[in-house]
Design a protein around this motif. Structure first.
Motif, short mmCIF file in Angstrom:
data_model
loop_
_atom_site.label_atom_id
_atom_site.label_comp_id
_atom_site.label_asym_id
_atom_site.label_seq_id
_atom_site.Cartn_x
_atom_site.Cartn_y
_atom_site.Cartn_z
N GLN A 69 0.82 -1.20 0.00
CA GLN A 69 0.00 0.00 0.00
C GLN A 69 0.86 1.26 0.00
N ALA A 70 0.18 2.40 -0.06
CA ALA A 70 0.85 3.69 0.01
C ALA A 70 1.74 3.73 1.26
N GLY A 71 2.95 4.23 1.09
CA GLY A 71 3.90 4.28 2.20
C GLY A 71 4.96 3.20 2.14
N HIS A 72 4.74 2.17 1.31
CA HIS A 72 5.76 1.14 1.15
C HIS A 72 6.87 1.66 0.24
N LEU A 73 8.10 1.42 0.65
CA LEU A 73 9.27 1.87 -0.09
C LEU A 73 10.21 0.69 -0.32
N TYR A 134 17.86 -6.36 -1.40
CA TYR A 134 16.77 -5.39 -1.31
C TYR A 134 16.28 -5.27 0.12
N MET A 135 15.64 -4.14 0.41
CA MET A 135 14.97 -3.91 1.68
C MET A 135 13.62 -3.27 1.38
N ILE A 136 12.59 -3.68 2.11
CA ILE A 136 11.25 -3.12 1.94
C ILE A 136 10.83 -2.48 3.27
N PHE A 137 10.42 -1.22 3.20
CA PHE A 137 10.00 -0.49 4.39
C PHE A 137 8.53 -0.08 4.24
N HIS A 138 7.88 0.16 5.36
CA HIS A 138 6.53 0.71 5.32
C HIS A 138 6.47 1.89 6.29
N PHE A 139 6.29 3.07 5.72
CA PHE A 139 6.21 4.29 6.51
C PHE A 139 4.76 4.81 6.50
N ALA A 140 4.39 5.42 7.59
CA ALA A 140 3.06 6.03 7.64
C ALA A 140 2.95 7.10 6.56
N GLN A 141 1.76 7.26 6.01
CA GLN A 141 1.57 8.24 4.96
C GLN A 141 1.81 9.66 5.48
N THR A 143 4.56 11.18 6.03
CA THR A 143 5.73 11.41 6.87
C THR A 143 6.76 12.18 6.06
N ASP A 144 7.89 12.47 6.67
CA ASP A 144 8.95 13.17 5.94
C ASP A 144 9.51 12.32 4.80
N VAL A 145 9.39 10.99 4.90
CA VAL A 145 9.82 10.14 3.79
C VAL A 145 9.00 10.48 2.55
N HIS A 146 7.70 10.67 2.74
CA HIS A 146 6.80 11.06 1.65
C HIS A 146 7.21 12.43 1.09
N VAL A 147 7.45 13.36 1.98
CA VAL A 147 7.81 14.73 1.58
C VAL A 147 9.12 14.74 0.81
N TYR A 148 10.12 14.02 1.34
CA TYR A 148 11.43 14.04 0.69
C TYR A 148 11.44 13.25 -0.62
N SER A 149 10.57 12.25 -0.73
CA SER A 149 10.45 11.53 -2.00
C SER A 149 9.94 12.48 -3.08
N LEU A 150 8.92 13.27 -2.73
CA LEU A 150 8.37 14.24 -3.68
C LEU A 150 9.38 15.35 -3.98
N LEU A 151 10.13 15.74 -2.96
CA LEU A 151 11.15 16.77 -3.16
C LEU A 151 12.22 16.29 -4.14
#
Length: 302
Positions: A69-73, A134-141, A143-151
């Motif tokens: 889902q959304a938030g998985h990296l 590989y590594m798979i992470f799940h971050f809450a929607q 979060t700064d991970v979301h912001v920095y991905s878009l940045l």
């Protein structure tokens, strides 16, 4: 934000990545697949970061399929095979990095983030060219991970995929943010275990099972062929499996002889030997005296 990086099917992804590969000036690329039709294959040969911006997707990674889902990296090296299929109202951002992107000066900026620093260093090393990591992470929607991905996405597209200081700064911010939440967010990783770490685990297992340990059972426990494990131990420690076990048993015998009142027979049996004479012989060869003499010397403080 408005970007010109949206892709809608596997053909568009393949075309864009081919253009990226053909341009020696481009070291980083970023695309968004939005409600893509059919399966999207993520081209191999590059270090990649995939992040599900919204919605959900069915992802196949090295042959194993699951829903995310959304938030998985997803952080992968060039060997890992990834195929995904988006559900309605889904968007996935993909970053591709050539090896040349990871200069020493860039890596140094997040050297303190040991887990991810090591991942990127290994991703560009010859040693791991044929090994999927590989590594798979799940971050809450949101979060700064979301912001920095878009940045990072915005900066890469803004610069028409060429490097500049701001792009690299955005990448470092994203890596550090992932690293800060890695312990809690990590949900899956590859099964590869570095040889040095594996050897430590094997030696610890031998310590735990010292009384009954056998090569075949140890190899089976770690999912290796006995011949492979034996050769690996010899390469990394300079000793065969049998020599390692004997050395550990002699060290344990010396400790028991010096610190307990157990009889020699009890110590020998505790170590898993049925043939007392055999152990006496090996002990004397290693220590230079019999177990009884060693105990006397310990009591006399010699």
């Amino acid at each position: 934000m408005t970007l010109d990086c949206y892709l809608h099917d596997n053909g568009a992804m393949a075309k864009e990545v081919a253009a990226f590969a053909a341009n020696p000036q481009r070291e980083i690329a970023a695309f968004v697949s939005q409600e893509a039709q059919g399966k999207v294959e993520v081209p191999q040969g590059y270090t990649r970061i995939l992040y599900i911006l919204e919605g959900e997707a069915r992802v196949e990674i090295d042959g194993e399929t699951a829903d995310f889902q959304a938030g998985h990296l997803f952080l992968t090296n060039g060997r890992t095979k990834i195929v995904y299929e988006e559900r309605p109202q889904t968007a996935v951002v993909s970053f591709y990095f050539k090896d040349s992107y990871f200069t020493d000066s860039l890596l140094t900026q997040f050297a303190e983030e040991q887990q991810l620093y090591r991942f990127f260093v290994e991703a560009i090393s010859e040693e791991f060219r044929q090994i999927s990591r590989y590594m798979i992470f799940h971050f809450a929607q949101m979060t700064d991970v979301h912001v920095y991905s878009l940045l990072l996405l915005k900066q890469v597209v803004k610069m028409y995929y060429f490097n500049n200081k701001v792009t690299k700064a955005a990448f470092v911010l994203l890596v550090v943010e992932i690293s800060q939440g890695a312990d809690q967010a990590l949900v899956k990783k590859d099964r590869y275990v570095a040889n040095d770490q594996l050897i430590e685990e094997v030696l610890a297992y031998i310590d735990t099972m010292i009384r009954t340990v056998k090569l075949e059972e140890t190899a089976d426990y770690f999912h290796f062929h006995p011949n492979y494990l034996s050769a690996l131990l010899k390469e990394k420690t300079g000793q065969t499996f049998t020599e390692i076990v004997l050395h550990k048993r002699i060290q344990l015998a010396k400790k028991n002889l010096a610190q307990t009142n157990l009889s020699v027979q009890e110590i020998v049996e505790h170590l898993g030997y049925k043939d007392k004479a055999f152990f006496y012989k090996k002990f004397k060869q290693a220590v230079g005296m019999t177990p009884r003499t060693y105990r006397i010397h310990c009591k006399e403080g010699k």
